[in-house]
Design a protein around this motif. Structure first.
Motif, PDB file in Angstrom:
ATOM      1  N   CYS A  14     -34.262  32.475   6.498  1.00 14.42           N
ATOM      2  CA  CYS A  14     -32.806  32.353   6.396  1.00 14.42           C
ATOM      3  C   CYS A  14     -32.318  31.159   7.218  1.00 14.42           C
ATOM      4  O   CYS A  14     -32.606  31.051   8.408  1.00 14.42           O
TER       5      CYS A  14
ATOM      6  N   ILE B 282     -37.703  41.308  -4.514  1.00 11.51           N
ATOM      7  CA  ILE B 282     -36.834  41.169  -3.345  1.00 11.51           C
ATOM      8  C   ILE B 282     -36.287  39.748  -3.262  1.00 11.51           C
ATOM      9  O   ILE B 282     -35.126  39.538  -2.900  1.00 11.51           O
TER      10      ILE B 282
ATOM     11  N   GLU C 168     -33.326  39.622  -5.433  1.00  9.10           N
ATOM     12  CA  GLU C 168     -32.193  40.325  -4.808  1.00  9.10           C
ATOM     13  C   GLU C 168     -31.529  39.456  -3.732  1.00  9.10           C
ATOM     14  O   GLU C 168     -30.307  39.395  -3.650  1.00  9.10           O
ATOM     15  N   ILE C 169     -32.348  38.802  -2.913  1.00  6.08           N
ATOM     16  CA  ILE C 169     -31.789  37.945  -1.860  1.00  6.08           C
ATOM     17  C   ILE C 169     -31.045  36.769  -2.474  1.00  6.08           C
ATOM     18  O   ILE C 169     -29.962  36.402  -1.996  1.00  6.08           O
TER      19      ILE C 169
ATOM     20  N   HIS D 137     -27.717  38.352  -3.745  1.00 10.50           N
ATOM     21  CA  HIS D 137     -26.812  39.013  -2.805  1.00 10.50           C
ATOM     22  C   HIS D 137     -26.776  38.415  -1.405  1.00 10.50           C
ATOM     23  O   HIS D 137     -25.964  38.832  -0.585  1.00 10.50           O
TER      24      HIS D 137
ATOM     25  N   CYS E 225     -28.760  36.992   2.356  1.00  9.80           N
ATOM     26  CA  CYS E 225     -29.665  37.514   3.387  1.00  9.80           C
ATOM     27  C   CYS E 225     -29.320  38.968   3.692  1.00  9.80           C
ATOM     28  O   CYS E 225     -28.145  39.326   3.831  1.00  9.80           O
ATOM     29  N   VAL E 226     -30.344  39.791   3.833  1.00 13.02           N
ATOM     30  CA  VAL E 226     -30.107  41.219   4.083  1.00 13.02           C
ATOM     31  C   VAL E 226     -29.563  41.485   5.479  1.00 13.02           C
ATOM     32  O   VAL E 226     -28.954  42.530   5.710  1.00 13.02           O
TER      33      VAL E 226
ATOM     34  N   GLU F 205     -26.055  38.328   5.438  1.00  8.92           N
ATOM     35  CA  GLU F 205     -25.345  38.239   4.151  1.00  8.92           C
ATOM     36  C   GLU F 205     -24.988  36.815   3.733  1.00  8.92           C
ATOM     37  O   GLU F 205     -24.203  36.617   2.818  1.00  8.92           O
TER      38      GLU F 205
END
Length: 68
Positions: free
Chosen positions: A25, A38, A41-42, A45, A47-48, A51
């Motif tokens: 990130c 995953i 998804e990143i 959406h 960074c988990v 964000e």
């Protein structure tokens, strides 16, 4: 590739290895290895942890990864 010797017959089995990526990130410095799902998804959406929206540039192949 796995080769099995069954007497006089050789059998070659191909193993599918899931593709792996290193996510680094650019905002919070999180570094983690992820699979294709995953990664998608990143990209959709962010960074988990923080964000932050990221691009494909935040991912590298494990053998080519260099810490920023």
């Amino acid at each position: 590739m796995v080769v099995l010797d069954c007497g006089t017959k050789l059998t070659v089995l191909e193993r599918t290895v899931p593709q792996q990526f290193i996510f680094d990130c650019p905002e919070c410095d999180t570094v983690v290895t992820v699979g294709t799902e995953i990664r998608t998804e990143i990209l959709e959406h962010g960074c988990v942890l923080c964000e932050t929206a990221v691009s494909a540039d935040a991912f590298s192949q494990p053998e080519k990864h260099q810490r920023r």
